[in-house]
Structures are given as structure tokens and as C-alpha cells.
Motif scaffolding. Structure first.
Motif, PDB file in Angstrom:
ATOM      1  N   ASP A  41      -4.411   8.502  -1.046  1.00 24.07           N
ATOM      2  CA  ASP A  41      -4.412   7.201  -0.373  1.00 24.07           C
ATOM      3  C   ASP A  41      -5.797   6.926   0.197  1.00 24.07           C
ATOM      4  O   ASP A  41      -6.487   7.848   0.644  1.00 24.07           O
ATOM      5  CB  ASP A  41      -3.386   7.189   0.765  1.00 24.07           C
ATOM      6  N   HIS A  43      -8.592   3.680   2.062  1.00 27.94           N
ATOM      7  CA  HIS A  43      -8.939   2.343   2.550  1.00 27.94           C
ATOM      8  C   HIS A  43     -10.461   2.240   2.470  1.00 27.94           C
ATOM      9  O   HIS A  43     -11.158   2.843   3.274  1.00 27.94           O
ATOM     10  CB  HIS A  43      -8.484   2.138   3.999  1.00 27.94           C
ATOM     11  N   LYS A  56      -6.981  -1.024  -0.732  1.00 24.64           N
ATOM     12  CA  LYS A  56      -6.000  -0.155  -0.076  1.00 24.64           C
ATOM     13  C   LYS A  56      -5.127   0.466  -1.165  1.00 24.64           C
ATOM     14  O   LYS A  56      -4.492  -0.257  -1.923  1.00 24.64           O
ATOM     15  CB  LYS A  56      -5.125  -0.933   0.906  1.00 24.64           C
ATOM     16  N   THR A  58      -1.969   3.152  -1.680  1.00 21.20           N
ATOM     17  CA  THR A  58      -0.907   3.905  -1.015  1.00 21.20           C
ATOM     18  C   THR A  58       0.168   4.247  -2.036  1.00 21.20           C
ATOM     19  O   THR A  58       0.672   3.359  -2.730  1.00 21.20           O
ATOM     20  CB  THR A  58      -0.277   3.087   0.137  1.00 21.20           C
ATOM     21  N   PHE A  77      -7.638  -6.318   5.596  1.00 21.64           N
ATOM     22  CA  PHE A  77      -6.779  -5.135   5.489  1.00 21.64           C
ATOM     23  C   PHE A  77      -5.362  -5.418   5.987  1.00 21.64           C
ATOM     24  O   PHE A  77      -4.397  -4.805   5.517  1.00 21.64           O
ATOM     25  CB  PHE A  77      -7.402  -3.950   6.217  1.00 21.64           C
ATOM     26  N   ALA A  78      -5.219  -6.347   6.931  1.00 18.77           N
ATOM     27  CA  ALA A  78      -3.873  -6.771   7.319  1.00 18.77           C
ATOM     28  C   ALA A  78      -3.194  -7.469   6.136  1.00 18.77           C
ATOM     29  O   ALA A  78      -1.991  -7.289   5.892  1.00 18.77           O
ATOM     30  CB  ALA A  78      -3.942  -7.701   8.521  1.00 18.77           C
ATOM     31  N   GLU A  81      -2.142  -4.768   3.649  1.00 23.06           N
ATOM     32  CA  GLU A  81      -0.950  -4.063   4.146  1.00 23.06           C
ATOM     33  C   GLU A  81       0.300  -4.897   3.902  1.00 23.06           C
ATOM     34  O   GLU A  81       1.341  -4.388   3.468  1.00 23.06           O
ATOM     35  CB  GLU A  81      -1.118  -3.781   5.645  1.00 23.06           C
ATOM     36  N   ASP A  82       0.192  -6.185   4.174  1.00 20.82           N
ATOM     37  CA  ASP A  82       1.317  -7.098   3.980  1.00 20.82           C
ATOM     38  C   ASP A  82       1.706  -7.167   2.504  1.00 20.82           C
ATOM     39  O   ASP A  82       2.883  -7.072   2.146  1.00 20.82           O
ATOM     40  CB  ASP A  82       0.923  -8.477   4.512  1.00 20.82           C
ATOM     41  N   HIS A  84       1.080  -5.047   0.044  1.00 18.38           N
ATOM     42  CA  HIS A  84       1.635  -3.777  -0.434  1.00 18.38           C
ATOM     43  C   HIS A  84       3.108  -3.655  -0.049  1.00 18.38           C
ATOM     44  O   HIS A  84       3.956  -3.288  -0.877  1.00 18.38           O
ATOM     45  CB  HIS A  84       0.837  -2.606   0.140  1.00 18.38           C
ATOM     46  N   ASN A 128      -2.171  -9.706  14.188  1.00 22.13           N
ATOM     47  CA  ASN A 128      -2.897  -8.458  13.955  1.00 22.13           C
ATOM     48  C   ASN A 128      -3.341  -7.834  15.262  1.00 22.13           C
ATOM     49  O   ASN A 128      -3.320  -6.610  15.425  1.00 22.13           O
ATOM     50  CB  ASN A 128      -4.115  -8.718  13.054  1.00 22.13           C
TER      51      ASN A 128
END
Length: 220
Positions: A41, A43, A56, A58, A77-78, A81-82, A84, A128
């Protein structure tokens, strides 16, 4: 828009993408997918002129976006994350066996929608910050627990102390209830004694007034 291009891939196999019209974002993104080291994993961010490619990865699924350098790293990056989370929740294990662009027709619309949200909606950055503050609180709590353990205090002892406090509270309540009952009976006895004494005094007064214990003059 702050975020101008995004894709989801498994290794170098692109499963869905959106944006990048009139740019070479797609070509650069594929070069990055080829060069990401290892399988762990990660970033990471790569700079290209005034744009930054944020990546990112994962559990074998890579999410990538190209953003303007003025967007910083928090919002991109937020967004990753969303995306993914939405992608894995939608497709599950199919992510790991799907062919190239198998999810593009459906998921490209999700990419478009979330790119617009994270680029233009001020609530995105506010959320965030809230998430960051919650993460800080969690880290402080974990740090406090670590400090307790470092002092040698065992959690079992803390539990035992709590149980002892609860036991003491129950015993105190029982003792308080018994004490209240004792005081109540004592008050009842005292009241009865006072009434009896008052009756005796009244009788003595009547006996004196009526010239005898049988109260002869009072009942003629």
C-alpha cells in the motif's frame, strides 16, 4: 477544477477513468502505474509542470488523480480515499479479476460527480478538517492508553478497581436504607411515647381537678 483527471486501476490495468480531455494526463497516468514500486500500500505524489499526480494504492487497487498544484494534498487524497471506498463497496471481489475498462461506463460517472464535489464544494474541505480532528483525538486517546501501559498499570487492575467501586456503592446504598429504617422506627417509638406521656399528664390533671383518681366530682 482543482481535480481534472482520475482513474481506478488494478496494477497497470485501468478499470475506469474520467477527464483529461485535451491533455496527456492519461498517458502520464499509465506511465506512473508502470513505475509504482512493489505491491505494498502507498500514498505518493508526482509533479508534472503545474500539475500533481496523487496516487493511493490499497489492497491491490490503485486510485490516481491529477490536480492543480494549488489544491495541495489534503483534498486530492480525501478524494482518492472516497473513490477507493465507493469502488470496492460497489464491485467487491470483482475488482481483482475484471478486464480493462470493465467498470468504466458506470463508474466514470461517479468519478465525474466526486471530482466536481471535491473541486468546487466548500463542504468537502470542511468535512476533511473534521475527519482530521477526529483522527487527532483518536491518536491522543491511543497515546494516553500507551502511557498508562508504560507506567505498568494493568488494564485488569483498572477493571478490578471499577468493580470494587461499584460493590462499595451497592453496600453503601444498603447501609443507608437500613439506617433510614432504623431512624424511622425510632421516630415512631418516640412519637408513641410522647402521646402516652401526654395522656398521663392529662389524666393527672383531671384527677387533681376532680378530687380523686376515679374522677368522682367530674362524673356526678
Amino acid at each position: 477544477m482543482a481535480i481534472q483527471y482520475a482513474l481506478v486501476a488494478r496494477g497497470s490495468v485501468v478499470l475506469a477513468e474520467f477527464g483529461g480531455a485535451g491533455t496527456n494526463a492519461g498517458g502520464i497516468a499509465r506511465q506512473i502505474l508502470e513505475k509504482i514500486p512493489g505491491t505494498n500500500d502507498s500514498h505518493v505524489s508526482y509533479s508534472q509542470d503545474r500539475h500533481i499526480f496523487h496516487v493511493k494504492r490499497t489492497d491491490g487497487i490503485t486510485v490516481l488523480c491529477m490536480a492543480d498544484d494549488s489544491a495541495g494534498r489534503r483534498i486530492p487524497f480525501a478524494f482518492l480515499e472516497d473513490i477507493h471506498g465507493r469502488f470496492v463497496k460497489t464491485y467487491g471481489r470483482a475488482c481483482h479479476t475484471a478486464l480493462a475498462y470493465a467498470m468504466n461506463e458506470e463508474f466514470s460517472r461517479v468519478l465525474n460527480q466526486q471530482m466536481d464535489y471535491y473541486s468546487n464544494d466548500p463542504n468537502a474541505d470542511r468535512m476533511n478538517r473534521i475527519k482530521g480532528e477526529m483522527s487527532q483525538v483518536r491518536n491522543v486517546m491511543i497515546d494516553n492508553i500507551d502511557k498508562v501501559l508504560e507506567r505498568g498499570d494493568r488494564l485488569e487492575l483498572l477493571v478490578d478497581r471499577t468493580a470494587n467501586m461499584q460493590g462499595n456503592t451497592i453496600r453503601f446504598r444498603k447501609q443507608s436504607r437500613r439506617f433510614r429504617n432504623t431512624v424511622w422506627w425510632r421516630n415512631v417509638k418516640l412519637t408513641f411515647a410522647l402521646i402516652l406521656l401526654l395522656l398521663v399528664i392529662i389524666y393527672v390533671v383531671l384527677a387533681f381537678v376532680c378530687h380523686g383518681v376515679t374522677l368522682p366530682t367530674c362524673f356526678r
